[in-house]
Design a protein around this motif. Structure first.
Motif, short mmCIF file in Angstrom:
data_model
loop_
_atom_site.label_atom_id
_atom_site.label_comp_id
_atom_site.label_asym_id
_atom_site.label_seq_id
_atom_site.Cartn_x
_atom_site.Cartn_y
_atom_site.Cartn_z
N PHE A 116 11.66 11.84 0.81
CA PHE A 116 10.77 11.16 -0.14
C PHE A 116 11.53 10.08 -0.91
N TYR A 117 12.71 10.41 -1.39
CA TYR A 117 13.48 9.44 -2.17
C TYR A 117 13.81 8.20 -1.35
N ASN A 140 2.30 6.79 -6.85
CA ASN A 140 1.38 7.80 -7.41
C ASN A 140 1.96 9.21 -7.29
N ILE A 141 2.54 9.50 -6.15
CA ILE A 141 3.15 10.83 -5.97
C ILE A 141 4.32 11.01 -6.93
N VAL A 200 0.83 -1.22 0.00
CA VAL A 200 0.00 0.00 0.00
C VAL A 200 0.86 1.27 0.00
N PRO A 201 1.84 1.43 0.90
CA PRO A 201 2.67 2.65 0.82
C PRO A 201 3.48 2.75 -0.45
N VAL A 202 3.87 1.59 -1.02
CA VAL A 202 4.57 1.63 -2.31
C VAL A 202 3.65 2.22 -3.38
N ILE A 262 9.86 -0.01 -1.03
CA ILE A 262 9.98 -1.05 -2.07
C ILE A 262 10.80 -2.23 -1.55
N VAL A 263 11.92 -1.92 -0.89
CA VAL A 263 12.77 -2.99 -0.35
C VAL A 263 12.04 -3.74 0.76
#
Length: 300
Positions: free
Chosen positions: A253-254, A198-199, A191-193, A261-262
């Motif tokens: 953010f980066y 999207n952002i 979900v956070p991925v 993802i990891v």
């Protein structure tokens, strides 16, 4: 005449000496003071054993490697790696997410107070997950060694007990439950991925519009309130145009995006490890149960 010929034949037959008798005679001739040698039956050597009765290094290595539960070993390594990635990266990514929300989407502390508490609770849960799976992985590896040794020596003197089979069955059931639970964790970690993707994709659209000079980027916005992580009365709640582009260029953010993802990949690796555990423990338990029934039948 006939009797004399018969006696000569008997003398020749008695004079024939076999090879073992010759060896014994040569031994007594060389060692006259020794006692007559008595031959004893020497049992046949079993397996790859040296004449001295001691196994060689190669045979010992083969025997040791034959008792290693390779499936459980691979699953343990994969489980440790997956849980470490999920817990470590997830913890840092959650901290970065809170920092982004406080700086750009919810400047009032009361608006995201509940979210901060939930994230803090999730971080404590991550500590517990890491500790539990460290111990559980070691226990499953030890259980894999036990069951593999039992399976390898089914036709030997090794006998399994009812308590051991019950413990193996309990681990099978618990591994199935954890596998289903981690499927949910894997879906939740995606979900956070999805949100960060999207952002990030919106920022890429803004950059492309600035390059092509077609539509102003101020009209493109991202509203975090629609995801339900902050209330609708949160201020500002959304970011548009250059402000959103600056958010995408920040280190928080980066790092948070890639760490999520990891962490998701680590959760997937843990699911695969639990699936391998399921197959290994189920197979070993089935073989042990079948062997116990076979032993009971042979007793009667």
């Amino acid at each position: 005449m006939h009797c004399a010929l018969h006696c000569q034949i008997l003398e020749k037959e008695s004079a024939v000496i076999t090879r073992p008798e010759m060896e014994i005679g040569r031994y007594h001739w060389m060692y006259r003071s020794s006692r007559p040698h008595r031959y004893h039956h020497v049992p046949a050597l079993r397996g790859n054993v040296s004449p001295l009765g001691i196994q060689g290094c190669f045979e010992c290595c083969i025997k040791c490697l034959g008792g290693v539960p390779y499936a459980s070993l691979v699953a343990t390594i994969l489980c440790f790696s997956g849980v470490a990635l999920f817990c470590g990266c997830g913890h840092v990514a959650l901290t970065g997410t809170v920092s982004i929300l406080e700086q750009h989407f919810s400047t009032t502390a009361s608006d995201h107070a509940l979210l901060s508490e939930v994230i803090q609770l999730m971080q404590y849960v991550i500590y517990g997950i890491a500790s539990f799976f460290f111990l559980y992985g070691i226990i499953l590896l030890a259980e894999g060694f036990y069951t593999t040794s039992a399976v390898k020596e089914l036709h030997g003197e090794f006998k399994t007990t009812a308590c051991g089979r019950c413990i193996s069955g309990m681990f099978v059931f618990l591994t199935y439950v954890l596998g289903v639970a981690w499927l949910g964790v894997f879906g939740f970690s995606a979900v956070p991925v999805f949100m960060f993707y999207n952002i990030w994709s919106t920022c890429e659209v803004i950059k492309s519009l600035q390059i092509n000079m077609t539509v102003p980027g101020d009209q493109i916005c991202v509203d975090i309130r629609q995801y339900g992580i902050i209330p609708w009365n949160a201020v500002p709640g959304k970011a548009c145009g250059p402000i959103l582009e600056n958010i995408c260029n920040t280190n928080e953010f980066y790092m948070s995006y890639h760490l999520f993802i990891v962490a998701c990949a680590g959760a997937g690796a843990t699911v695969i490890a639990l699936l391998i555990y399921m197959m290994a423990t189920t197979y070993n338990y089935a073989v042990l149960k079948f062997k116990s029934r076979e032993d009971c039948c042979t007793k009667f």
